[in-house]
Design a protein around this motif. Structure first.
Motif, mmCIF file in Angstrom:
data_model
loop_
_atom_site.group_PDB
_atom_site.id
_atom_site.type_symbol
_atom_site.label_atom_id
_atom_site.label_comp_id
_atom_site.label_asym_id
_atom_site.label_seq_id
_atom_site.Cartn_x
_atom_site.Cartn_y
_atom_site.Cartn_z
ATOM 1 N N PRO A 120 46.983 39.501 62.384
ATOM 2 C CA PRO A 120 48.351 39.293 62.895
ATOM 3 C C PRO A 120 49.236 38.481 61.964
ATOM 4 C CG PRO A 120 46.798 37.872 64.044
ATOM 5 C CD PRO A 120 45.975 38.754 63.150
ATOM 6 N N ARG A 121 48.632 37.625 61.123
ATOM 7 C CA ARG A 121 49.423 36.779 60.232
ATOM 8 C C ARG A 121 49.361 37.305 58.805
ATOM 9 N NH1 ARG A 121 47.916 33.086 64.144
ATOM 10 N NH2 ARG A 121 45.800 32.844 63.368
ATOM 11 N N PRO A 122 50.414 37.057 58.017
ATOM 12 C CA PRO A 122 50.432 37.581 56.647
ATOM 13 C C PRO A 122 49.310 36.980 55.812
ATOM 14 C CG PRO A 122 52.608 36.778 57.294
ATOM 15 C CD PRO A 122 51.649 36.322 58.348
ATOM 16 N N PRO A 123 48.764 37.751 54.884
ATOM 17 C CA PRO A 123 47.790 37.182 53.957
ATOM 18 C C PRO A 123 48.436 36.075 53.125
ATOM 19 C CG PRO A 123 47.788 39.590 53.865
ATOM 20 C CD PRO A 123 48.976 39.186 54.676
ATOM 21 N N GLU A 124 47.622 35.103 52.729
ATOM 22 C CA GLU A 124 48.107 34.004 51.887
ATOM 23 C C GLU A 124 48.117 34.479 50.444
ATOM 24 O OE1 GLU A 124 45.725 30.584 52.572
ATOM 25 O OE2 GLU A 124 45.929 30.690 54.757
ATOM 26 N N LEU A 125 49.310 34.889 49.982
ATOM 27 C CA LEU A 125 49.463 35.512 48.669
ATOM 28 C C LEU A 125 50.037 34.528 47.664
ATOM 29 C CD1 LEU A 125 51.021 38.815 49.987
ATOM 30 C CD2 LEU A 125 48.828 38.669 48.826
ATOM 31 N N PRO A 126 49.875 34.822 46.355
ATOM 32 C CA PRO A 126 50.574 34.003 45.348
ATOM 33 C C PRO A 126 52.076 34.007 45.580
ATOM 34 C CG PRO A 126 48.921 35.397 44.312
ATOM 35 C CD PRO A 126 48.994 35.829 45.745
ATOM 36 N N GLU A 127 52.764 33.078 44.948
ATOM 37 C CA GLU A 127 54.171 32.812 45.267
ATOM 38 C C GLU A 127 55.066 34.025 45.075
ATOM 39 O OE1 GLU A 127 55.466 29.470 43.062
ATOM 40 O OE2 GLU A 127 54.068 28.070 44.001
ATOM 41 N N ARG A 128 54.865 34.813 44.025
ATOM 42 C CA ARG A 128 55.806 35.894 43.742
ATOM 43 C C ARG A 128 55.553 37.141 44.584
ATOM 44 N NH1 ARG A 128 54.272 39.853 39.909
ATOM 45 N NH2 ARG A 128 52.175 39.607 39.067
ATOM 46 N N TRP A 129 54.535 37.110 45.444
ATOM 47 C CA TRP A 129 54.226 38.256 46.287
ATOM 48 C C TRP A 129 54.791 38.038 47.683
ATOM 49 C CZ3 TRP A 129 51.239 42.551 44.762
ATOM 50 C CH2 TRP A 129 50.701 42.459 43.477
ATOM 51 N N LEU A 177 44.698 42.225 39.226
ATOM 52 C CA LEU A 177 43.728 41.666 40.142
ATOM 53 C C LEU A 177 44.427 40.678 41.070
ATOM 54 C CD1 LEU A 177 40.568 42.019 40.280
ATOM 55 C CD2 LEU A 177 40.456 39.736 39.316
ATOM 56 N N LEU A 178 44.249 40.856 42.374
ATOM 57 C CA LEU A 178 44.988 40.056 43.354
ATOM 58 C C LEU A 178 44.003 39.402 44.309
ATOM 59 C CD1 LEU A 178 47.691 39.179 44.605
ATOM 60 C CD2 LEU A 178 47.629 41.272 45.974
ATOM 61 N N ARG A 179 44.138 38.111 44.473
ATOM 62 C CA ARG A 179 43.280 37.372 45.399
ATOM 63 C C ARG A 179 44.140 36.762 46.486
ATOM 64 N NH1 ARG A 179 39.207 32.980 43.069
ATOM 65 N NH2 ARG A 179 41.146 31.998 42.413
ATOM 66 N N TYR A 180 43.693 36.910 47.724
ATOM 67 C CA TYR A 180 44.434 36.350 48.850
ATOM 68 C C TYR A 180 43.468 36.041 49.991
ATOM 69 C CZ TYR A 180 44.213 41.321 50.207
ATOM 70 O OH TYR A 180 43.792 42.600 50.485
ATOM 71 N N ARG A 181 43.897 35.138 50.841
ATOM 72 C CA ARG A 181 43.127 34.799 52.038
ATOM 73 C C ARG A 181 43.758 35.487 53.240
ATOM 74 N NH1 ARG A 181 39.268 31.398 52.082
ATOM 75 N NH2 ARG A 181 39.518 31.078 54.324
ATOM 76 N N ALA A 182 42.916 35.834 54.204
ATOM 77 C CA ALA A 182 43.397 36.514 55.400
ATOM 78 C C ALA A 182 42.586 36.044 56.601
ATOM 79 C CB ALA A 182 43.301 38.030 55.237
ATOM 80 N N GLU A 183 43.147 36.335 57.763
ATOM 81 C CA GLU A 183 42.514 35.967 59.032
ATOM 82 C C GLU A 183 42.630 37.159 59.975
ATOM 83 O OE1 GLU A 183 42.910 31.836 60.895
ATOM 84 O OE2 GLU A 183 44.235 33.066 62.152
ATOM 85 N N SER A 184 41.500 37.629 60.497
ATOM 86 C CA SER A 184 41.482 38.842 61.321
ATOM 87 C C SER A 184 40.735 38.588 62.623
ATOM 88 C CB SER A 184 40.819 40.001 60.567
ATOM 89 O OG SER A 184 41.541 40.324 59.400
ATOM 90 N N TYR A 185 41.088 39.404 63.606
ATOM 91 C CA TYR A 185 40.463 39.348 64.926
ATOM 92 C C TYR A 185 39.885 40.729 65.242
ATOM 93 C CZ TYR A 185 42.966 34.942 65.664
ATOM 94 O OH TYR A 185 43.445 33.667 65.558
ATOM 95 N N PRO A 186 38.559 40.887 65.221
ATOM 96 C CA PRO A 186 37.981 42.200 65.552
ATOM 97 C C PRO A 186 38.306 42.659 66.971
ATOM 98 C CG PRO A 186 36.377 40.810 64.417
ATOM 99 C CD PRO A 186 37.539 39.937 64.746
ATOM 100 N N ALA A 187 38.543 41.726 67.889
ATOM 101 C CA ALA A 187 38.935 42.084 69.256
ATOM 102 C C ALA A 187 40.459 42.022 69.350
ATOM 103 C CB ALA A 187 38.286 41.131 70.261
ATOM 104 N N PHE A 188 41.093 43.187 69.492
ATOM 105 C CA PHE A 188 42.555 43.223 69.529
ATOM 106 C C PHE A 188 43.004 44.444 70.315
ATOM 107 C CE2 PHE A 188 41.316 45.887 66.032
ATOM 108 C CZ PHE A 188 42.239 46.924 66.019
#
Length: 684
Positions: free
Chosen positions: A306-315, A334-345
Motif C-alpha cells: 500500500p505504501r510507496p517503495p523507499e526509492l533513491p531521491e531522483r526516483w 541496478l535499483l535497490r529499494y525497500r518495500a512493505e507488503s501485506y499478503p492478506a489484502f
C-alpha cells in the motif's frame, strides 16, 4: 603438430621486439574479446584478422605494410561502420571505430610513441566494455587486461637489454597495488552527480522476462532463462514461497490471440488513480529488493504494497489502479529499494467514487468468433453452478484442471486460432501463460469478470548470502488470474497450481538444461554445481550491492556516519581532498624516513648482489663492489655481458670512495638508471 614445450622454446628465442609485440597483441585480443558479442561481425573479423597479420609479421621479421594499405583499410572500416549503424557518431558506432582504430594502429607499431598510442587506445577500449556489462565477470576480465597493458607499458620503458615479462609484470602489479588506495578513495568519496554518473542507460534495455503484452500459442517450446530478475532480502523470517507473488503488468484486453494492458506501459498511462478501497490485514512483510535493469518502469513488489517503495531521491513512483507500482522512468540501472507488503489484502470491491463497483464490462469482453467451444463450456459451468454463483464457477473450473488430465509442459506446440479451445478440449497441456489465458477466457464466458496478472512467483534462497533469487522466464516468471467476486473485489486465482501444485511454492523448480561442463560437474557431484553456482551468485550480489549500487545517497549516509549533519557533495570533495593530501604527506614522510634509515648506496649494492646470485655467481653478503667485480670476471660469462657489469661495479665503488677532487664519479641516480639497463646474466 607443434608441442607446447617447443612453442615456448621458439618464443624464448625470438628477438625482444617480436616477443614484446606478440605479448601486446595478446593483451589487445583479450581486451577486445568481451566486445565481440556487441560488435558487427565484420568488425570482429577485421580486428582479429589485423592482430593475427601483425603477429605473423613480427614472428617472421617482415616489414610493416605501407601507408596506402592503412588508408584503404580505414576507409573500408568507415564505410562498413556507416552501413551497420547509419552514423559515425553515438555509442555503438563510436565503439566500433575505436576497436578498428586500435587494431589498425598495431600496423604502425614502429617507435615508442606508436606503442604509447596503442596503450592508451587499449585503456580506452577496455573502459567501453562496461557500456554493455558491469558484471563481476566483466570487471575481473578487464582487471586482467589492465595488468597486461600496464606490463606492456612498463616493458616499453625498459628499452635496453632483454628484461623478462615476469619482471615487468611484477613491477606493474606493484604499481597497481600502490595506486589501489587512491582508487578506493576516489570510488568512495568522489561525488556522484546523478543522473550523469553511471553507464549509458540503453546498455541494459530489455533484460526482464516480463512484457506489457502476452501472445498466446505463438511459442512451440519455452526456452528457460536463468538470468536474474531481482534479489530480495527479508527482514526476519522469510514467508512461505507460496506467498511470494511479485506483481507486474495486469493484462485486461484480449483480441483473440494477444493480451495487453489497458493503458500501455508508460508511466502516465499506467499510473491512473490508485484503488480507493485497498484494505490490508496482518503483519507486513518488510524486505529489500535489488532490481536488475529491465528498460521498463515496473517496480516489482509482493502483493500488496500500500505504501510507496523507499526509492533513491531522483526516483518517484505511483500506484496504478491495478495495484502495480510504476516509476516515472524506465529502470535502466541496478535499483535497490525497500518495500512493505501485506499478503492478506482486499481491493476492487468499490469503484473510484467509493460506491459498489458496476464498471465490470471491460473484464467480461471477449472477441467474437474466437474460442466457441470454450464459451459453450463456460455456459455449461454457469448453468451447473448453484444459483449461477461466480465462486462456484471458479471452483468448478479448478476441479476440472485438477482432475481432467491437464498437464504442465514447456513444449505445448504452436496453437491455432482458438487457443483456449485447444487447451481446454484438445491438447490439455501448456505452461502458465496458456493456463491463465484459457482460464480467464472461460471465466469471462461464464460471466465472471477476470483478467491476467503477470509477474514472478517463488524464488530460491541463496544459502551463501541469504538473499532470495528470482529469475526470468518460467523459472520464476509467472502468470496468474484475478476474478472479481461481489463482496470481495479482485481475488487471486492461480490455475497453474491446480494443474501442477509443485509449480506454486517452487517445490519443483524449472531449470534450463545444463551445459557440457555444468552437466559433467553435476554428474560427478550433484551438490557441487549447486554450491558453486550459489557462491558465484553471492559474489555477484555483493558486487551489485557494494559497487554498482554505491549511489550518492549511500555516500551521504557514510558522511553522516562520519559526523556530517547535512552532508553535500562539497563535503565529499573536502573529505576526498583531505585523504589525498594525507596520503601524499604520508608517502613523503615515509620516503624521507626510509632514505634516512637505509643507506641508498648500500641498498643498490644489495640489489646487485641479489642479481648476481640469481645468475649463479657467489656474492657474499659483505663483499664490496671490487670483490664482486673479480667474481664476475672469473665467472666465464660472455665478454659482452661481463665487461659492462665490471665497469658498473667499479663506478659504484668510485661513487662511494673516490675523493671529490678526483671528479668524474657517477651520481647515484645515474647508477640506478644504469642498473636497470644492464643485461644481467641468468642462471643456466
Amino acid at each position: 603438430m607443434l608441442s607446447l614445450p617447443s612453442a615456448r622454446g621458439r618464443l624464448a628465442h625470438l628477438p625482444r621486439e617480436a616477443r614484446d609485440t606478440l605479448f601486446l597483441l595478446a593483451v589487445i585480443g583479450w581486451v577486445l574479446l568481451p566486445q565481440v558479442a556487441h560488435l558487427p561481425a565484420w568488425c570482429s573479423l577485421l580486428a582479429f584478422g589485423v592482430l593475427f597479420w601483425r603477429g605473423v609479421l613480427a614472428v617472421r621479421g617482415r616489414p610493416l605494410p605501407g601507408r596506402w594499405w592503412l588508408v584503404a583499410l580505414l576507409l573500408a572500416a568507415l564505410a562498413a561502420t556507416w552501413a551497420s549503424h547509419r552514423t559515425l557518431l553515438g555509442r555503438e558506432a563510436g565503439v566500433t571505430l575505436v576497436v578498428i582504430l586500435l587494431a589498425l594502429k598495431t600496423l604502425e607499431l614502429r617507435a615508442r610513441r606508436d606503442a604509447l598510442v596503442v596503450f592508451f587506445l587499449g585503456f580506452f577500449t577496455m573502459l567501453t566494455s562496461f557500456f554493455h556489462s558491469q558484471s563481476l565477470a566483466t570487471a575481473a576480465a578487464m582487471l586482467v587486461g589492465l595488468l597486461g597493458l600496464l606490463t606492456a607499458l612498463v616493458n616499453a620503458h625498459r628499452p635496453v637489454g632483454q628484461p623478462s615479462l615476469r619482471e615487468s609484470a611484477w613491477l606493474a602489479g606493484r604499481m597497481a597495488l600502490a595506486g589501489a588506495p587512491v582508487m578506493v578513495a576516489l570510488f568512495v568519496f568522489f561525488p556522484r552527480f546523478a543522473p550523469l554518473w553511471g553507464m549509458p542507460s540503453d546498455a541494459f534495455t530489455g533484460r526482464s522476462g516480463l512484457s506489457s503484452t502476452l501472445r498466446v500459442g505463438s511459442v512451440a517450446e519455452l526456452a528457460l532463462d536463468e538470468g536474474i530478475a531481482l534479489r530480495v532480502r527479508f527482514d526476519g523470517t522469510p514467508p512461505p514461497r507460496s506467498q511470494l507473488y511479485f506483481r507486474g503488468p495486469v493484462l485486461s484486453r484480449f483480441d483473440g490471440r494477444e493480451w495487453t494492458a489497458r493503458g500501455g506501459d508508460g508511466f502516465e498511462a499506467m499510473a491512473g488513480p490508485p484503488p480507493g478501497d485497498l484494505r490490508v490485514a496482518g503483519e507486513p512483510l518488510r524486505y529489500e529488493v535489488t532490481l536488475e535493469p529491465s528498460g521498463r518502469p515496473w517496480l516489482l513488489a509482493i502483493d500488496a504494497a500500500p505504501r510507496p517503495p523507499e526509492l533513491p531521491e531522483r526516483w518517484r513512483a505511483r500506484l496504478t489502479g491495478d495495484l502495480q507500482w510504476v516509476s516515472a522512468h524506465p529502470v535502466t540501472e541496478l535499483l535497490r529499494y525497500r518495500a512493505e507488503s501485506y499478503p492478506a489484502f482486499s481491493y476492487g470491491q468499490a469503484g473510484r467514487d467509493g460506491r459498489p463497483r458496476r464498471d465490470l464490462g471491460a473484464w467480461l469482453q471477449l472477441p467474437p468468433d474466437f474460442n466457441p467451444r470454450t464459451q459453450a463450456l463456460a455456459r455449461q459451468l454457469r448453468a451447473q453452478a448453484p444459483d449461477e454463483d461466480p465462486e462456484a464457477i471458479v471452483q468448478a473450473a479448478l476441479r476440472r484442471l485438477a482432475q481432467g488430465g491437464y498437464a504442465y509442459t514447456l513444449e505445448p506446440g504452436v496453437a491455432g486460432r482458438h487457443t483456449a479451445d485447444e487447451f481446454w478440449l484438445d491438447a490439455k497441456a501448456g505452461f502458465c501463460e496458456h493456463i491463465a489465458s484459457a482460464f480467464v477466457v472461460l471465466m469471462r464466458g461464464a460471466g465472471v469478470p477476470a483478467r491476467i496478472v503477470t509477474g514472478f512467483q517463488g524464488g530460491e534462497m541463496n544459502g551463501v548470502d541469504g538473499y532470495w533469487t528470482v529469475r526470468n522466464a518460467d523459472a520464476d516468471a509467472h502468470a496468474w488470474a484475478e476474478v472479481w467476486l461481489a463482496g470481495r473485489g479482485w481475488v487471486r486465482v492461480d490455475p497453474t497450481g491446480a494443474v501442477m501444485p509443485g509449480r506454486i511454492g517452487q517445490f519443483q523448480r524449472l531449470r534450463a538444461p545444463p551445459g557440457l561442463v555444468a552437466g559433467a560437474l553435476g554428474t560427478f557431484s550433484p551438490t557441487l554445481l549447486a554450491r558453486l553456482r550459489a557462491t558465484w551468485e553471492a559474489a555477484n550480489n555483493g558486487w551489485n550491492q557494494w559497487v554498482l549500487n554505491y549511489t550518492q545517497s549511500r555516500q551521504f549516509d557514510l558522511l553522516r556516519g562520519l559526523g556530517f549533519a547535512q552532508p553535500s557533495w562539497e563535503d565529499l570533495g573536502k573529505v576526498l581532498a583531505g585523504l589525498l593530501a594525507a596520503a601524499a604527506l604520508g608517502g613523503a614522510a615515509w620516503a624521507r624516513w626510509d632514505s634516512a634509515r637505509h643507506d641508498p648506496w648500500l641498498r643498490l649494492l644489495q640489489r646487485a648482489r641479489q642479481r648476481l646470485r640469481q645468475a649463479g655467481i657467489d656474492a657474499p653478503p659483505h663483499a664490496p663492489p671490487r670483490e664482486l667485480m673479480r667474481r664476475v670476471a672469473a665467472s666465464g660469462m660472455p665478454a659482452a655481458l661481463r665487461q659492462p657489469l665490471a665497469d658498473w661495479l667499479l663506478a659504484l665503488e668510485r661513487q662511494r670512495y673516490a675523493p671529490p677532487a678526483a671528479g668524474g664519479a657517477a651520481t647515484l641516480a645515474t647508477l640506478r638508471r644504469d642498473f636497470h639497463q644492464l643485461q644481467w646474466p641468468r642462471a643456466a
